[in-house]
Design an enzyme around this catalytic site. Structure first.
Site, PDB file in Angstrom:
ATOM      1  N   ARG A  79       0.751   4.361   0.693  1.00  0.00           N
ATOM      2  CA  ARG A  79       0.565   5.282   1.741  1.00  0.00           C
ATOM      3  C   ARG A  79       1.558   4.756   3.182  1.00  0.00           C
ATOM      4  O   ARG A  79       1.783   5.828   3.837  1.00  0.00           O
ATOM      5  CB  ARG A  79      -0.469   5.712   2.109  1.00  0.00           C
ATOM      6  CG  ARG A  79      -1.333   4.779   2.753  1.00  0.00           C
ATOM      7  CD  ARG A  79      -3.024   5.122   2.547  1.00  0.00           C
ATOM      8  NE  ARG A  79      -3.820   4.125   3.166  1.00  0.00           N
ATOM      9  CZ  ARG A  79      -5.161   4.220   2.968  1.00  0.00           C
ATOM     10  NH1 ARG A  79      -5.638   5.418   2.494  1.00  0.00           N
ATOM     11  NH2 ARG A  79      -5.849   3.266   3.597  1.00  0.00           N
ATOM     12  N   GLU A  80       1.839   3.711   3.104  1.00  0.00           N
ATOM     13  CA  GLU A  80       2.441   3.144   4.234  1.00  0.00           C
ATOM     14  C   GLU A  80       3.933   3.262   4.328  1.00  0.00           C
ATOM     15  O   GLU A  80       4.719   2.372   4.170  1.00  0.00           O
ATOM     16  CB  GLU A  80       1.940   1.598   4.501  1.00  0.00           C
ATOM     17  CG  GLU A  80       0.284   1.449   4.683  1.00  0.00           C
ATOM     18  CD  GLU A  80      -0.309   0.255   4.555  1.00  0.00           C
ATOM     19  OE1 GLU A  80       0.382  -0.714   4.391  1.00  0.00           O
ATOM     20  OE2 GLU A  80      -1.350   0.228   4.487  1.00  0.00           O
ATOM     21  N   TYR A  88     -11.463  -7.252  10.069  1.00  0.00           N
ATOM     22  CA  TYR A  88     -12.534  -7.507   9.239  1.00  0.00           C
ATOM     23  C   TYR A  88     -12.179  -8.790   8.222  1.00  0.00           C
ATOM     24  O   TYR A  88     -10.908  -9.037   8.121  1.00  0.00           O
ATOM     25  CB  TYR A  88     -12.772  -6.273   8.319  1.00  0.00           C
ATOM     26  CG  TYR A  88     -11.509  -5.596   7.767  1.00  0.00           C
ATOM     27  CD1 TYR A  88     -10.965  -6.209   6.740  1.00  0.00           C
ATOM     28  CD2 TYR A  88     -10.927  -4.561   8.419  1.00  0.00           C
ATOM     29  CE1 TYR A  88      -9.759  -5.402   6.192  1.00  0.00           C
ATOM     30  CE2 TYR A  88      -9.774  -3.973   7.896  1.00  0.00           C
ATOM     31  CZ  TYR A  88      -9.237  -4.377   6.813  1.00  0.00           C
ATOM     32  OH  TYR A  88      -7.796  -3.620   6.487  1.00  0.00           O
ATOM     33  N   ARG A  94      -3.553   4.502  -1.915  1.00  0.00           N
ATOM     34  CA  ARG A  94      -3.440   3.115  -1.202  1.00  0.00           C
ATOM     35  C   ARG A  94      -2.718   1.946  -2.365  1.00  0.00           C
ATOM     36  O   ARG A  94      -2.136   1.125  -2.269  1.00  0.00           O
ATOM     37  CB  ARG A  94      -4.603   2.661  -0.547  1.00  0.00           C
ATOM     38  CG  ARG A  94      -4.626   1.185  -0.189  1.00  0.00           C
ATOM     39  CD  ARG A  94      -6.179   1.066   0.269  1.00  0.00           C
ATOM     40  NE  ARG A  94      -6.477  -0.471   0.633  1.00  0.00           N
ATOM     41  CZ  ARG A  94      -6.185  -1.213   1.739  1.00  0.00           C
ATOM     42  NH1 ARG A  94      -5.537  -0.677   2.838  1.00  0.00           N
ATOM     43  NH2 ARG A  94      -6.567  -2.530   1.881  1.00  0.00           N
ATOM     44  N   GLU A 125       1.215  -5.334  10.977  1.00  0.00           N
ATOM     45  CA  GLU A 125       0.876  -4.026  10.835  1.00  0.00           C
ATOM     46  C   GLU A 125       1.766  -3.225  11.774  1.00  0.00           C
ATOM     47  O   GLU A 125       1.656  -3.477  13.129  1.00  0.00           O
ATOM     48  CB  GLU A 125      -0.560  -3.756  11.157  1.00  0.00           C
ATOM     49  CG  GLU A 125      -1.526  -4.486  10.177  1.00  0.00           C
ATOM     50  CD  GLU A 125      -1.755  -3.849   9.056  1.00  0.00           C
ATOM     51  OE1 GLU A 125      -1.366  -2.711   9.050  1.00  0.00           O
ATOM     52  OE2 GLU A 125      -2.552  -4.380   8.087  1.00  0.00           O
ATOM     53  N   HIS A 136       2.846  -4.131   6.627  1.00  0.00           N
ATOM     54  CA  HIS A 136       2.027  -2.990   6.474  1.00  0.00           C
ATOM     55  C   HIS A 136       1.894  -1.867   7.559  1.00  0.00           C
ATOM     56  O   HIS A 136       2.607  -2.530   8.735  1.00  0.00           O
ATOM     57  CB  HIS A 136       0.751  -3.582   6.354  1.00  0.00           C
ATOM     58  CG  HIS A 136       0.397  -4.253   4.929  1.00  0.00           C
ATOM     59  ND1 HIS A 136      -0.645  -3.802   3.975  1.00  0.00           N
ATOM     60  CD2 HIS A 136       0.707  -5.588   4.564  1.00  0.00           C
ATOM     61  CE1 HIS A 136      -0.682  -4.748   3.214  1.00  0.00           C
ATOM     62  NE2 HIS A 136       0.250  -5.915   3.270  1.00  0.00           N
ATOM     63  N   HIS A 179       0.735  -1.294   0.024  1.00  0.00           N
ATOM     64  CA  HIS A 179      -0.007   0.035  -0.209  1.00  0.00           C
ATOM     65  C   HIS A 179       0.941   1.121  -0.061  1.00  0.00           C
ATOM     66  O   HIS A 179       1.561   1.510   0.896  1.00  0.00           O
ATOM     67  CB  HIS A 179      -0.724   0.047   1.149  1.00  0.00           C
ATOM     68  CG  HIS A 179      -1.909  -1.000   1.046  1.00  0.00           C
ATOM     69  ND1 HIS A 179      -2.234  -1.960   2.143  1.00  0.00           N
ATOM     70  CD2 HIS A 179      -2.810  -1.467   0.243  1.00  0.00           C
ATOM     71  CE1 HIS A 179      -3.217  -2.887   1.863  1.00  0.00           C
ATOM     72  NE2 HIS A 179      -3.387  -2.621   0.388  1.00  0.00           N
ATOM     73  N   ASN A 239      -3.473  -5.914  -2.316  1.00  0.00           N
ATOM     74  CA  ASN A 239      -3.792  -7.052  -1.319  1.00  0.00           C
ATOM     75  C   ASN A 239      -5.093  -7.466  -1.227  1.00  0.00           C
ATOM     76  O   ASN A 239      -5.662  -8.071  -0.450  1.00  0.00           O
ATOM     77  CB  ASN A 239      -3.465  -6.301   0.067  1.00  0.00           C
ATOM     78  CG  ASN A 239      -2.842  -7.468   1.130  1.00  0.00           C
ATOM     79  OD1 ASN A 239      -2.337  -8.352   0.569  1.00  0.00           O
ATOM     80  ND2 ASN A 239      -3.076  -7.251   2.286  1.00  0.00           N
TER      81      ASN A 239
HETATM   82  O1  0X9 Z   1      -6.557  -4.844   4.506  1.00  0.00           O
HETATM   83  C1  0X9 Z   1      -5.415  -5.101   4.450  1.00  0.00           C
HETATM   84  O2  0X9 Z   1      -5.244  -5.433   3.193  1.00  0.00           O
HETATM   85  C2  0X9 Z   1      -4.518  -5.189   5.491  1.00  0.00           C
HETATM   86  N1  0X9 Z   1      -4.589  -3.921   6.385  1.00  0.00           N
HETATM   87  S1  0X9 Z   1      -4.125  -2.405   5.619  1.00  0.00           S
HETATM   88  O3  0X9 Z   1      -4.675  -1.447   6.791  1.00  0.00           O
HETATM   89  N2  0X9 Z   1      -2.538  -2.180   5.844  1.00  0.00           N
HETATM   90  O4  0X9 Z   1      -4.707  -2.257   4.348  1.00  0.00           O
HETATM   91  C3  0X9 Z   1      -4.547  -6.403   6.451  1.00  0.00           C
HETATM   92  C4  0X9 Z   1      -4.655  -7.700   5.425  1.00  0.00           C
HETATM   93  C5  0X9 Z   1      -4.746  -8.919   6.605  1.00  0.00           C
HETATM   94  N3  0X9 Z   1      -4.844 -10.163   5.407  1.00  0.00           N
HETATM   95  C6  0X9 Z   1      -5.858 -10.442   4.715  1.00  0.00           C
HETATM   96  N4  0X9 Z   1      -7.020  -9.953   5.128  1.00  0.00           N
HETATM   97  N5  0X9 Z   1      -5.537 -11.527   4.070  1.00  0.00           N
HETATM   98 ZN    ZN Z   2      -1.546  -2.214   4.182  1.00  0.00          ZN
END
Ligand code: 0X9
Ligand code: ZN
Length: 427
Positions: free
Chosen positions: A194-195, A370, A247, A393, A317, A192, A264
């Site tokens: 912005r990270e 989530y 992002r 994270e 992340h 992503h 992702n």
């Molecule tokens: O949502 C995401 O892609 C990740 N968090 S972020 O805030 N950096 O965007 C978490 C991804 C966790 N892994 C899966 N959901 N498979």
């Molecule tokens: Zn991320």
């Protein structure tokens, strides 16, 4: 007098942009935006926010957990958003986004302006790379310089190119490159854009390992550490030049004003099943099909080719201080080796905490955050059989970390990385 003032302003803005990456143009579109910190201990409010995250292209979720979320909201959406939160009985704190970001300007201004700045210069150089947010080309120069300095132990290569043609650069670090079937510890960052803190932690790992090879001899015995610090170079650059909170990648579609795919959400595991969207304007747009993106395809090609050797996959992340293991796509699916995944992640979390007490939460992202499918972690574990697959994270309240904190995040995360890598040789 007026000209002197003007010159000073230009000078300080340039310094500010150089050191923090925060400048007028990459924040322009956020005038009037609010950052909402929402506290929601009821299921209804959480489900409402989860739906918004996938369906609304107007709201930008920076963090979404079961009881607390951080959302950036445009001025036109604010009244509707607030009314809905009130009916759901969710408490919130709203803060102008510009105010939030100016806190980082201040960090810089007091840190380094005028004569103090000049005095600081040599020290900054000695402390080097880990006191600012480097751009794409600076990162590539740093990587190639590392490889040039340690030719016996480090190889610099490209896995392919991004949508805009930038290299997806990698470093391979190993003590004994003649042994062909070394186990691989794979670590990537900046999926992503912005990270910004994420590539720095991976580059810090490379730098520390190479400068202290003897100290890490045991950890690196028969292990190749393969690092991709900048998976999404186009999105990363765009977040410096145009939009600080960008992002996705920068895939453009003819005749469409929205751009970008969430890399992702683009991996081929339960693609577009949960927490992903087919709306091109969404922050979690999953693309036209699994691996439709050149960045995803480049990573998947490398991982598939080396799948039998890769024992660890870490996807770095920000933000939230979490260590996630599969599965992230559904909270009802338990990984068959869940206990092992949990204990390895917990050990890494314990090592991180030793540096200055930073506490990570360990679990599945579907349970803590989530449900979201198409992530690297699920693909590496579920499709490729990579036994240890995690998403990290990093700490932060925001995607902007104070420059003075960069080194501390790098150091504590380093302890966690080494713990993860240590487990590779146990396999
Ligand atoms: O949502 C995401 O892609 C990740 N968090 S972020 O805030 N950096 O965007 C978490 C991804 C966790 N892994 C899966 N959901 N498979
Ligand atoms: Zn991320």
């Amino acid at each position: 007098m007026c000209r002197v003032k003007m010159w000073l302003k230009v000078f300080s803005m340039t310094l500010l942009a150089l050191c923090t990456g925060v400048n007028a143009s990459n924040l322009d579109r956020y005038e009037g935006y609010n950052k909402y910190t929402v506290f929601h201990d009821n299921e209804d409010a959480f489900n409402y926010l989860v739906d918004l995250q996938t369906e609304s292209a107007e709201l930008d979720f920076w963090l979404l957990t079961r009881n607390m979320s951080v959302v950036a909201v445009s001025p036109t959406e604010q009244p509707i958003f607030e009314a809905r939160l009130n009916t759901l009985n969710a408490q919130y704190v709203a803060k102008p986004l510009m105010e939030e970001m100016s806190a980082f300007n201040e960090t810089f201004t007091t840190d380094c302006l005028g004569s103090e700045c000049e005095l600081n210069r040599p020290r900054r150089q000695a402390r080097g790379f880990f006191s600012h947010f480097p751009r794409y080309s600076e990162i590539l120069n740093f990587m190639s310089a590392l490889a040039a300095r340690h030719p016996q132990y480090c190889r610099y290569e490209s896995l392919g190119r991004s949508f805009e043609g930038r290299h997806i650069a990698a470093l391979s670090i190993s003590l004994n490159s003649r042994v062909r079937d070394r186990r691989v510890a794979y670590i990537q960052a900046a999926t992503h854009g912005r990270e910004w803190i994420t590539p720095l932690t991976v580059l810090y790992l490379a730098n520390e390992l190479l400068n202290n090879l003897r100290a890490f001899q045991r950890v690196l015995q028969d292990v190749e550490v393969f690092l991709v610090p900048l998976v999404n170079p186009d999105g990363y650059e765009y977040s410096f030049t145009k939009d600080r909170f960008w992002r996705k990648n920068r895939h453009r579609y003819p005749g469409r004003s929205c751009a970008g795919v969430d890399i992702n959400r683009n991996f081929p595991n339960n693609w577009n099943y949960n927490g992903a969207s087919q709306n091109l304007c969404s922050e979690v747009y999953s693309g036209t099909g699994p691996t439709s993106e050149s960045e995803t395809a480049a990573i998947a090609r490398y991982l598939e080719y080396n799948r039998n050797r890769i024992k660890l996959s870490l996807d770095v992340h920000s933000f939230g201080k979490f260590l996630f293991y599969p599965y992230g796509y559904s909270k009802n699916v338990v990984a068959p080796t869940r206990n092992l995944l949990h204990s390895v992640a917990q050990r890494a979390a314990n090592q991180i905490a030793k540096y200055r007490g930073t506490q990570y939460s360990v679990g599945t992202s579907a349970g803590i955050l989530y449900e979201a499918s198409g992530g690297l972690d699920d693909y590496a574990y579920g499709n490729l059989g990579i036994p240890m697959s995690f998403t990290v994270e990093l700490p932060g309240e925001n995607f902007q970390v104070a420059t003075s904190d960069i080194i501390h995040i790098c150091k504590e995360t380093f302890a966690g990385f080494v713990e993860f890598i240590r487990h590779v040789s146990l396999y």
